[in-house]
Write a protein that holds these residues in place. Structure first.
Motif, PDB file in Angstrom:
ATOM      1  N   SER A 162      38.956  16.998 -17.529  1.00 24.53           N
ATOM      2  CA  SER A 162      39.172  17.628 -18.835  1.00 24.53           C
ATOM      3  C   SER A 162      37.934  18.395 -19.291  1.00 24.53           C
ATOM      4  O   SER A 162      38.039  19.343 -20.068  1.00 24.53           O
ATOM      5  N   THR A 163      36.754  18.022 -18.782  1.00 22.73           N
ATOM      6  CA  THR A 163      35.567  18.837 -19.092  1.00 22.73           C
ATOM      7  C   THR A 163      35.663  20.184 -18.362  1.00 22.73           C
ATOM      8  O   THR A 163      35.395  21.234 -18.944  1.00 22.73           O
ATOM      9  N   VAL A 164      36.057  20.126 -17.089  1.00 23.66           N
ATOM     10  CA  VAL A 164      36.227  21.367 -16.315  1.00 23.66           C
ATOM     11  C   VAL A 164      37.255  22.283 -16.994  1.00 23.66           C
ATOM     12  O   VAL A 164      37.088  23.505 -17.044  1.00 23.66           O
ATOM     13  N   ASP A 217      34.925   7.763  -8.761  1.00 25.47           N
ATOM     14  CA  ASP A 217      36.387   7.788  -8.876  1.00 25.47           C
ATOM     15  C   ASP A 217      36.869   7.670 -10.319  1.00 25.47           C
ATOM     16  O   ASP A 217      37.755   8.402 -10.760  1.00 25.47           O
ATOM     17  N   GLU A 218      36.300   6.718 -11.066  1.00 24.62           N
ATOM     18  CA  GLU A 218      36.832   6.423 -12.403  1.00 24.62           C
ATOM     19  C   GLU A 218      36.536   7.566 -13.381  1.00 24.62           C
ATOM     20  O   GLU A 218      37.060   7.585 -14.492  1.00 24.62           O
ATOM     21  N   LYS A 219      35.699   8.507 -12.978  1.00 24.96           N
ATOM     22  CA  LYS A 219      35.388   9.626 -13.876  1.00 24.96           C
ATOM     23  C   LYS A 219      36.180  10.891 -13.544  1.00 24.96           C
ATOM     24  O   LYS A 219      35.991  11.928 -14.186  1.00 24.96           O
ATOM     25  N   PHE A 220      37.062  10.835 -12.546  1.00 24.58           N
ATOM     26  CA  PHE A 220      37.812  12.034 -12.133  1.00 24.58           C
ATOM     27  C   PHE A 220      38.547  12.672 -13.315  1.00 24.58           C
ATOM     28  O   PHE A 220      38.450  13.874 -13.550  1.00 24.58           O
ATOM     29  N   LEU A 242      47.162  17.562 -19.109  1.00 26.40           N
ATOM     30  CA  LEU A 242      48.033  16.390 -19.035  1.00 26.40           C
ATOM     31  C   LEU A 242      47.781  15.502 -17.820  1.00 26.40           C
ATOM     32  O   LEU A 242      47.465  15.976 -16.742  1.00 26.40           O
ATOM     33  N   ASP A 243      47.952  14.206 -18.031  1.00 24.22           N
ATOM     34  CA  ASP A 243      47.670  13.200 -17.012  1.00 24.22           C
ATOM     35  C   ASP A 243      48.624  13.220 -15.830  1.00 24.22           C
ATOM     36  O   ASP A 243      48.258  12.834 -14.723  1.00 24.22           O
ATOM     37  N   LYS A 252      28.276  22.006 -18.441  1.00 20.65           N
ATOM     38  CA  LYS A 252      27.332  21.170 -17.687  1.00 20.65           C
ATOM     39  C   LYS A 252      26.686  20.132 -18.612  1.00 20.65           C
ATOM     40  O   LYS A 252      26.555  18.963 -18.253  1.00 20.65           O
ATOM     41  N   LYS A 253      26.299  20.593 -19.823  1.00 19.32           N
ATOM     42  CA  LYS A 253      25.674  19.695 -20.787  1.00 19.32           C
ATOM     43  C   LYS A 253      26.605  18.500 -21.049  1.00 19.32           C
ATOM     44  O   LYS A 253      26.163  17.355 -21.085  1.00 19.32           O
ATOM     45  N   GLU A 254      27.905  18.800 -21.250  1.00 14.98           N
ATOM     46  CA  GLU A 254      28.856  17.716 -21.502  1.00 14.98           C
ATOM     47  C   GLU A 254      28.938  16.766 -20.304  1.00 14.98           C
ATOM     48  O   GLU A 254      28.972  15.544 -20.471  1.00 14.98           O
ATOM     49  N   MET A 255      28.938  17.355 -19.100  1.00 19.15           N
ATOM     50  CA  MET A 255      29.026  16.520 -17.890  1.00 19.15           C
ATOM     51  C   MET A 255      27.825  15.586 -17.784  1.00 19.15           C
ATOM     52  O   MET A 255      27.972  14.407 -17.454  1.00 19.15           O
ATOM     53  N   VAL A 256      26.656  16.136 -18.058  1.00 18.71           N
ATOM     54  CA  VAL A 256      25.425  15.364 -17.857  1.00 18.71           C
ATOM     55  C   VAL A 256      25.170  14.443 -19.048  1.00 18.71           C
ATOM     56  O   VAL A 256      24.995  13.232 -18.886  1.00 18.71           O
ATOM     57  N   ASN A 257      25.191  14.998 -20.260  1.00 15.12           N
ATOM     58  CA  ASN A 257      24.802  14.207 -21.436  1.00 15.12           C
ATOM     59  C   ASN A 257      25.886  13.249 -21.898  1.00 15.12           C
ATOM     60  O   ASN A 257      25.609  12.113 -22.246  1.00 15.12           O
TER      61      ASN A 257
END
Lengths: 520, 520
Positions: free
Chosen positions: B243-245, B235-238, B335-336, B257-262
């Motif tokens: 913003s990576t997506v 949840d806290e990473k939504f 935007l949030d 994907k690299k950003e998501m994983v690393n």
């Protein structure tokens, strides 16, 4: 509470430091702070207290716009749009182009241009990078623009907001964020021709805005300087005596004289000599008389100014506007950068002016402000040269319309009038009396939009016909296009005139033309 | 030099302090500063050095606008006016009112609304009184306006400048001061009807601006959140995964994907599951398929979003705009405050884009920016409630047109086109071929002005006919009214068509009508 104490201490220290940056004209109290300073600090402390949690440790949000600023609601915007259209139309009639500049300038660009008013400039926080300030007027950015782009000839208008950390008096149209509508002519031309056009333009704008009777006072900085010289004012006191003279529109002569003698150190005789001149008003005849004045005619500067004034009036006669222009030797204008002709337009007819609030009356310097001044300007031949690396001069003359005062008057007029101000231009509402016709309503609305018709539809699946008609009454939509099962079957739309309540079936293919015809 | 040394020291200290306030995305050098930071500081030091007197102890004035800002010259203004007219016309066609708000807000009003972008907000210097910031967008001031005035229903547009201390890329229309054209519908209505109108509006505006082909991507925050949940994102990473997506429009999947994983700590499997979803694009059919998706349909949130998406597409079909709208699961928006439907319009046709300057290429985060994005928006049902003392919600949906990019394209088009952009609307120049006719020229010009004709006259006593005609050629004035001794005697004016050089004598009393007829 410990945190709040710390903030208060920081604030007090801050107050000491900024004392010099605030106008100290108004009534002092024993602590050395003015009442308006105290009010401002109390508001600030309460805001901070709220942020820190208030009495109950809860965050209380302060729901307001910044001090001295306001939102424009749709009604005010409709009036603003109308006023701007009149003014822009006048500017364009005189062949002006338009430019725009950023809301902030390098701080240095504004430095040394406004004399003692500089303390009213808003600075941006130093967040790294350049030091910036909000523009204080549109004239200095215009001069910067000319120098930067090496432009020597232009006639331009610029309508934009400017910013002054002044004591606001919002009910009388005095804000910290306010519009200026500037028209300026830059270039080396024959004397007084562009100057006369500026006055003609002011005359046209004030006439077309229909604000009641007005006068345009004109004078010349060179006449003032020459007059000061022959009256015996020391050179270094010209500017400061100039700003004392500028108060004659709100103070009696005796008070102005007191300031000259007690505060500015003139002798009584010098002050009395000044009085003899600044009480003079007239037209071309006054210019002719002054050219014969045994003393004034000894000043080369004054003579140049008076000769130009005579020429100016001959052009104003051609423009047929001398009925409202007065050569007034008491007109001085505040800004430092004027070098020749100066002018100021005032409304002479009583306009509905709401009573000022007690908070505003606290600012003593406010009380006497001539709320009737709606335009001002003059010639500033040296300003562009201040920006040019080689000091090349570009002579300029211009005028600024103080539009907030005009908005105030127009808004008050609109409120008193029975006529409703429309805030939208919608021509037709697409409605239905029956259920389950949302899709049909959306389809017809899109058809109208695609044909360029201004149309609305309520965002409800099954709105009541009454609430659809009520929406038209509320917002002034003149027509309703009503769809029902029968109309859909017959390929027609029931077109209703909201005011007369007449209804007529219009073949769907002819609806666009019919709406256009009825709302043109 | 001692003074300069002190300033440098102060600056270095300042730099340390503000390091955290500057984007650190770009290439780091060993000192820990980015190249663009160094450039900015060098410029700042040089400016200060110049102020202190430079090498020769002389004041050298820096003649420029603030970083990331620009003036608009008359040609650019003519284009801007045209673009605004098209957009405002669309807004009005949809029945919108307009409002305005101050350029600065209480700092607190903006706090907590923009997530990590908050560091790009311009603050005003603390000069006593309230703490202020320049507005960052028009949406938060709109929400503040609604809460402050307890407005629960409004359809409004707002065109104004907003301010972001971002890395500018001016040749591609990215500025620190830039216009937004916002249209928002506030109120509790039946689902997706106002949302569909916003998309219809974007479709109309982009079509009428004639910028080539475009696509409007739509998605829903609830679908994204539901998708993240069923893929196994905590949840806290939504928000951070969101913003990576959001970078998928400029980066390849492998990099995302690299950003998501690393960087964000997702497992490979979770990332791969996300990939399966975010690569999906379609229309109503996709919504129907996703409702059958065994995993996604377990998320209540996702189902609500997908059901609304299906409904939205049915309205878009009625509006006949589905040809350019794509349901795209990779659209995330930065935007949030969005809570439901989100959308973004991109230009798909190659437009003339000038090469970026080397300085701009330094900012690594710039390089991949999708310059094609010209509009964006979505639903934000919680923002007004953040301002209301009792937390009362006002559901809102809106769209913002990114007009600077449009200006850039239009300016480049105008430059490539052979057609000259007129910057004034002057209909006629009052001229004379003979000497000593200034008075007569001024008189006739005033007559024309008084009749509402847009007229100019050169500010010279005795201008040459050739230079008067040249002025018409330069500025596109179509007609010249020529006065001479003979014409004055005959009570006529010689009216010349600048393009065809035809001349004809017109009785003075008929001149106004003749000019109107020829320039209508």
């Amino acid at each position: 509470m410990a945190a709040l104490g710390l903030v208060s201490m920081r604030l007090c220290a801050g107050l000491m430091g900024r004392r010099s940056a605030v106008r100290l004209h108004s009534l002092r109290v024993c602590s050395g702070m003015t009442i308006s300073q105290i009010d401002e600090e109390v508001a600030r402390l309460l805001q901070l207290k709220a942020q820190l949690g208030g009495d109950e440790g809860k965050h209380v949000f302060v729901l307001k716009t910044a001090k001295g600023t306001r939102d424009y609601n749709p009604k005010q915007m409709a009036i603003r749009e109308k006023v701007f259209n009149i003014i822009i139309n006048c500017f364009k009639r005189h062949g002006a182009e338009t430019i725009d500049s950023p809301v902030f300038e390098l701080k240095e660009t504004l430095t040394g241009k406004y004399g003692e008013d500089s303390k009213l400039i808003y600075d941006l926080k130093d967040q790294g990078g350049e030091l910036l300030s909000l523009r204080y007027d549109l004239t200095v950015p215009f001069a910067r623009y000319l120098a930067m782009n090496k432009i020597t000839n232009i006639k331009r208008y610029h309508i934009a907001k400017v910013y002054r950390r002044d004591n606001p008096a919002m009910t009388r149209g005095r804000y910290r964020e306010f519009y200026q509508c500037d028209f300026d002519i830059a270039g080396q031309y024959d004397a007084m021709i562009p100057d006369a056009e500026c006055l003609k333009l002011v005359y046209e704008i004030l006439s077309e805005l229909d604000l009641g009777d007005f006068r345009i006072k004109v004078n010349d900085r060179r006449i003032l300087d020459g007059m000061f010289a022959i009256c015996g004012v020391p050179d270094e006191k010209f500017r400061t005596i100039c700003s004392t003279v500028d108060k004659l529109d709100k103070l009696a002569w005796e008070e102005v004289k007191k300031e000259m003698v007690n505060e500015k150190g003139l002798s009584e005789e010098v002050a009395d000599r000044i009085r003899d001149y600044v009480s003079m008003q007239g037209g071309k005849d006054l210019a002719e008389r002054l050219l014969q004045d045994p003393k004034l005619s000894q000043s080369k500067q004054a003579c140049a100014g008076i000769t130009d004034m005579k020429l100016l009036f001959s052009y104003l006669e051609l423009f047929q506007i001398t009925d409202k222009v007065v050569f007034d030797l008491s007109l001085a204008r505040g800004l430092d950068y004027y070098t020749g002709v100066i002018y100021e337009a005032i409304l002479t007819q009583a306009n509905p002016a709401p009573a000022s609030t007690p908070a505003e009356q606290n600012g003593a310097e406010d009380a006497g402000v001539s709320v009737g001044s709606v335009a001002g300007g003059g010639r500033y031949d040296g300003l562009v040269g201040m920006f040019d690396p080689k000091g090349r001069k570009v002579p300029c003359v211009g005028v600024s319309i103080g539009i907030e005062r005009v908005f105030s008057i127009m808004e008050q007029k609109a409120e008193l009038s029975s006529e409703k101000v429309r805030t939208t231009e919608t021509q037709v509402l697409v409605a239905s009396a029956q259920k389950n016709l949302l899709e049909e309503r959306l389809k017809l609305t899109a058809e109208l939009w695609n044909a360029g018709i201004k149309a609305e539809v309520l965002y409800k699946k099954n709105p009541k016909l009454l609430s659809q008609l009520q929406h038209c009454e509320d917002t002034g939509i003149p027509l309703v296009a009503i769809l029902g099962e029968q109309e859909l079957k017959d390929g027609v739309v029931k077109l209703r005139n909201v005011a007369s309540r007449e209804e007529v079936d219009v073949p769907r293919a002819e609806l666009v033309d019919e709406v256009k015809k009825r709302t043109s």
